[in-house]
Design a protein around this motif. Structure first.
Motif, PDB file in Angstrom:
ATOM      1  N   ILE A 409       0.855  -1.192   0.000  1.00 20.01           N
ATOM      2  CA  ILE A 409       0.000   0.000   0.000  1.00 20.01           C
ATOM      3  C   ILE A 409       0.888   1.239   0.000  1.00 20.01           C
ATOM      4  CG2 ILE A 409      -1.745   1.303   1.275  1.00 20.01           C
ATOM      5  CD1 ILE A 409      -2.697  -1.370   2.436  1.00 20.01           C
ATOM      6  N   THR A 426      -8.261   6.098  -5.126  1.00 20.90           N
ATOM      7  CA  THR A 426      -7.335   4.979  -4.957  1.00 20.90           C
ATOM      8  C   THR A 426      -7.048   4.368  -6.319  1.00 20.90           C
ATOM      9  OG1 THR A 426      -8.250   4.513  -2.766  1.00 20.90           O
ATOM     10  CG2 THR A 426      -6.952   2.776  -3.789  1.00 20.90           C
ATOM     11  N   TYR A 427      -5.774   4.037  -6.559  1.00 19.17           N
ATOM     12  CA  TYR A 427      -5.338   3.548  -7.868  1.00 19.17           C
ATOM     13  C   TYR A 427      -4.793   2.124  -7.800  1.00 19.17           C
ATOM     14  CZ  TYR A 427      -5.570   8.230  -9.974  1.00 19.17           C
ATOM     15  OH  TYR A 427      -5.996   9.436 -10.465  1.00 19.17           O
ATOM     16  N   ILE A 428      -4.919   1.419  -8.924  1.00 18.98           N
ATOM     17  CA  ILE A 428      -4.224   0.160  -9.148  1.00 18.98           C
ATOM     18  C   ILE A 428      -3.391   0.316 -10.409  1.00 18.98           C
ATOM     19  CG2 ILE A 428      -6.087  -1.171  -8.080  1.00 18.98           C
ATOM     20  CD1 ILE A 428      -6.774  -2.113 -11.007  1.00 18.98           C
ATOM     21  N   SER A 471      -6.141  -6.743  -6.458  1.00 14.18           N
ATOM     22  CA  SER A 471      -5.834  -5.322  -6.239  1.00 14.18           C
ATOM     23  C   SER A 471      -7.101  -4.477  -6.337  1.00 14.18           C
ATOM     24  CB  SER A 471      -4.792  -4.844  -7.252  1.00 14.18           C
ATOM     25  OG  SER A 471      -3.559  -5.499  -7.068  1.00 14.18           O
ATOM     26  N   ALA A 475      -8.534  -2.253  -3.399  1.00 16.81           N
ATOM     27  CA  ALA A 475      -8.752  -0.823  -3.635  1.00 16.81           C
ATOM     28  C   ALA A 475     -10.187  -0.422  -3.316  1.00 16.81           C
ATOM     29  CB  ALA A 475      -8.416  -0.489  -5.090  1.00 16.81           C
ATOM     30  N   ASN A 476     -11.135  -1.245  -3.709  1.00 17.04           N
ATOM     31  CA  ASN A 476     -12.542  -0.927  -3.429  1.00 17.04           C
ATOM     32  C   ASN A 476     -12.824  -0.903  -1.930  1.00 17.04           C
ATOM     33  OD1 ASN A 476     -13.650  -0.505  -6.022  1.00 17.04           O
ATOM     34  ND2 ASN A 476     -13.721  -2.710  -6.405  1.00 17.04           N
ATOM     35  N   GLN A 479     -10.936   2.285  -0.509  1.00 19.19           N
ATOM     36  CA  GLN A 479     -11.595   3.519  -0.933  1.00 19.19           C
ATOM     37  C   GLN A 479     -12.947   3.683  -0.230  1.00 19.19           C
ATOM     38  OE1 GLN A 479     -10.480   5.975  -2.724  1.00 19.19           O
ATOM     39  NE2 GLN A 479     -12.346   7.152  -3.127  1.00 19.19           N
ATOM     40  N   VAL A 498     -12.192   4.439  -7.532  1.00 18.10           N
ATOM     41  CA  VAL A 498     -11.028   3.588  -7.816  1.00 18.10           C
ATOM     42  C   VAL A 498     -10.670   3.742  -9.288  1.00 18.10           C
ATOM     43  CG1 VAL A 498     -10.191   1.204  -7.958  1.00 18.10           C
ATOM     44  CG2 VAL A 498     -11.568   1.935  -5.999  1.00 18.10           C
ATOM     45  N   LYS A 500      -7.359   3.499 -12.551  1.00 14.56           N
ATOM     46  CA  LYS A 500      -6.184   2.788 -13.055  1.00 14.56           C
ATOM     47  C   LYS A 500      -5.176   3.789 -13.604  1.00 14.56           C
ATOM     48  CE  LYS A 500      -9.102  -1.080 -14.557  1.00 14.56           C
ATOM     49  NZ  LYS A 500      -9.528  -1.898 -15.729  1.00 14.56           N
ATOM     50  N   ILE A 514      -1.932  -1.209  -4.121  1.00 15.60           N
ATOM     51  CA  ILE A 514      -2.723  -0.016  -4.407  1.00 15.60           C
ATOM     52  C   ILE A 514      -1.927   1.227  -4.064  1.00 15.60           C
ATOM     53  CG2 ILE A 514      -4.931  -1.175  -4.029  1.00 15.60           C
ATOM     54  CD1 ILE A 514      -5.051   0.154  -1.263  1.00 15.60           C
ATOM     55  N   VAL A 516      -2.884   5.063  -2.699  1.00 14.70           N
ATOM     56  CA  VAL A 516      -3.982   5.854  -2.151  1.00 14.70           C
ATOM     57  C   VAL A 516      -3.613   7.336  -2.197  1.00 14.70           C
ATOM     58  CG1 VAL A 516      -5.507   6.216  -0.186  1.00 14.70           C
ATOM     59  CG2 VAL A 516      -4.527   3.939  -0.603  1.00 14.70           C
TER      60      VAL A 516
END
Length: 561
Positions: A409, A426-428, A471, A475-476, A479, A498, A500, A514, A516
């Protein structure tokens, strides 16, 4: 290498019966066996690309000449040693091997001046020198004509003298241009590495961009050589006094580097085991990243110094796997406070630095997990940095792999030119065409959107093993928990969702990962909140709740299976 030569010699001797040894001199018999090995190498399409086999055979021929100087095969052994080294120099682009060929050829001419192979040795010297010094090559070709007028190399030598006639009278003085050319070469400044039992990341830092090629040499069980991955970096030299930090026990066994030619640097990694590898480059500054993945081979033939401790470690692995079957799937979490040291990250309107906020959030999150994480299986929490220091992006992921993290993280603060922009997202790791997401990634990668587009091929290599589904779920949860927690006290919280994007810090983690973006530090209202210890605690609590939900979900799913 002397150990390997001795081993080869002993292997050859084992093949001999007592009658053969008495029937022929040892030198002759060893020569015949070495010739068989040499011919077998030339006919094997796989082993012919194995440098170490070539080297063993070349040194074996020289050893026969050195150890049995009175053998009738001594001249042939020395001559073939020079021949093999020339072939090695050409095949592997190795100046050092070409130097060996010249040295042994000169030794042959000095020790066996009357041999009918002396002119062959002399023209070999000229042929090799022609690649680097045509004036000196001309002089060497002259020796063929002068010293061996009746030899079968006379016509080839005369043809070369005609071709190089412009170099006959004087040697050009390229000392100044050569110096300038050297100055134009890129320099390898640093080689860093991180390794665990199943993963290694090596990063080669250069002072400018350079082209490179990577190659894998598979393990050879006959010779007992491990797999080797190497890169040849073109138009490059090595920084003076370059050193590599000592290598701890793990997948990586050794790192070797040298100038493979006047303008090429070769970096070789010796690996204990191998299942897959990836090599790519990053910009701003330029560096080459080498990722190696090893299988959990219990009967690893290339692990040195085996002892009972290694057996105990393997047992610990099996116990750890048993814990996994019982549902304790998330055990180790690596938290990455973004930026640090000379990299402040984004800076707020009143001077608040992102690097300070991310470290505060990471420490708060670590405390919460250490206090309550054991209730749902988390037993270890690691920060990529504990203080205000700079850590390259690629090193952060390597730290996660080194510690066998189950989750990674990365904590950040968002920023925008528009000071009114606000919210949490929040990103993946993945591709995107969204300009806003690309801009965020470019800022966090400390690069440009143009360079971001260059990452596409790199990311393609990793997406299949990047735990993308896990991921997304992580992330979900994070977030959703963040928004739920923060919005209780701060009504104007915005859920940006969320998303990308191609974040370098997430490349190669190979665990649910992830990034954040906790709040916009460039927004005056959110900057003020990020200065507040209570807000920091709320963010940490929100992320912690998301981790707990994900961990419980994974455990339940595993038990159902």
């Amino acid at each position: 290498m002397s150990i390997r030569i001795t081993t080869l010699t002993l292997s050859i001797l084992v093949l001999l019966t007592a009658q053969q040894i008495f029937a022929k001199g040892k030198g002759e018999q060893l020569f015949e066996e070495a010739v068989k090995l040499y011919k077998a190498l030339l006919s094997d399409p796989v082993k012919i690309n194995n440098y170490e086999i070539w080297d063993i055979i070349a040194q074996s021929f020289y050893s026969i000449y050195r150890d049995y100087p009175d053998s009738p095969k001594a001249p042939n052994s020395l001559f073939i040693a020079g021949k093999v080294y020339e072939e090695m120099g050409n095949r592997f682009n190795s100046p050092e091997d070409l130097k060996n060929s010249v040295r042994y050829s000169r030794e042959f001419i000095r020790v066996f001046p009357g041999s009918n192979l002396a002119d062959d040795a002399q023209i070999r010297i000229a042929r090799i020198l022609e690649r680097i010094d045509k004036y000196q090559a001309y002089k060497e070709y002259e020796k063929v004509v002068k010293n061996y007028p009746k030899g079968d190399m006379i016509h080839a030598a005369r043809k070369k003298l005609k071709e190089l006639s412009s170099y006959r009278l004087s040697k050009p003085t390229p000392s100044q241009p050569a110096k300038e050319a050297s100055q134009e070469l890129a320099r390898v400044k640093e080689i860093r590495h991180w390794s665990s039992e199943t993963y290694t990341r090596v990063v080669i830092h250069l002072d400018r961009e350079a082209s490179f090629e990577s190659h894998l040499l598979k393990a050879d069980f006959d010779l007992g050589t491990p797999p080797r991955l190497y890169v040849d970096i073109k138009n490059t030299t090595i920084e003076k006094d370059l050193k590599v930090t000592p290598i701890e026990k793990g997948l990586l066994e050794n790192i070797r580097f040298a100038r493979n030619s006047p303008d090429t640097v070769r970096v070789v990694l010796d690996i204990n085991s191998f299942t897959n590898y990836r090599v790519f480059s990053l910009l701003d500054p330029f560096r080459i990243v080498m990722d190696i993945y090893g299988g959990e081979n219990k009967n690893n033939l290339f692990v040195r110094n085996k002892d009972y401790n290694s057996a105990l470690k393997q047992l610990d692995k099996e116990v750890s796997s048993l814990r996994g079957v019982l549902g304790l799937k998330v055990r180790t979490i690596v938290i990455d406070p973004g930026h640090g040291g000379h990299d402040p990250g984004a800076i707020g309107p009143t001077g608040l630095k992102e690097k300070d906020v991310t470290l505060a959030i990471a420490k708060a999150l670590k405390r919460k997990i250490e206090k309550n994480g054991k209730e749902f299986g988390i037993t270890r929490v690691i920060l990529t940095r504990e203080d205000d220091r700079f850590i390259p992006l690629e090193e952060r992921t390597a730290i996660a792999r080194k510690h066998n993290a189950d989750l990674f993280i990365s904590i950040h603060c968002n920023a925008a030119k528009d000071k009114n922009a606000f919210g949490i997202e929040t990103y993946i790791l993945s591709f995107t065409k969204d300009p806003e997401s690309l801009a965020v990634a470019a800022r966090e990668n400390v690069t440009t959107t143009r360079s971001i587009s260059d990452l596409e091929d790199i990311i393609k290599k990793y997406l299949l093993s990047s735990k993308i589904d896990e991921s997304i779920r992580l992330a979900n949860h994070v977030q959703g928990s963040l928004i739920s927690r923060i919005s209780r006290k701060y009504k104007d919280t915005r859920n940006k969702g969320v998303k990308k994007a191609p974040f370098i810090v997430l490349i190669g983690a190979d665990v649910p990962s992830i990034l954040v973006e906790t709040s916009f530090i460039t927004n005056p209202r959110e900057e003020k909140r990020l200065r507040d210890r209570n807000y920091i605690e709320e963010i940490a609590e929100g992320i912690f709740t998301g981790i707990k939900k994900y961990s419980n979900e994974v455990e339940t799913a595993f038990l159902v299976k």
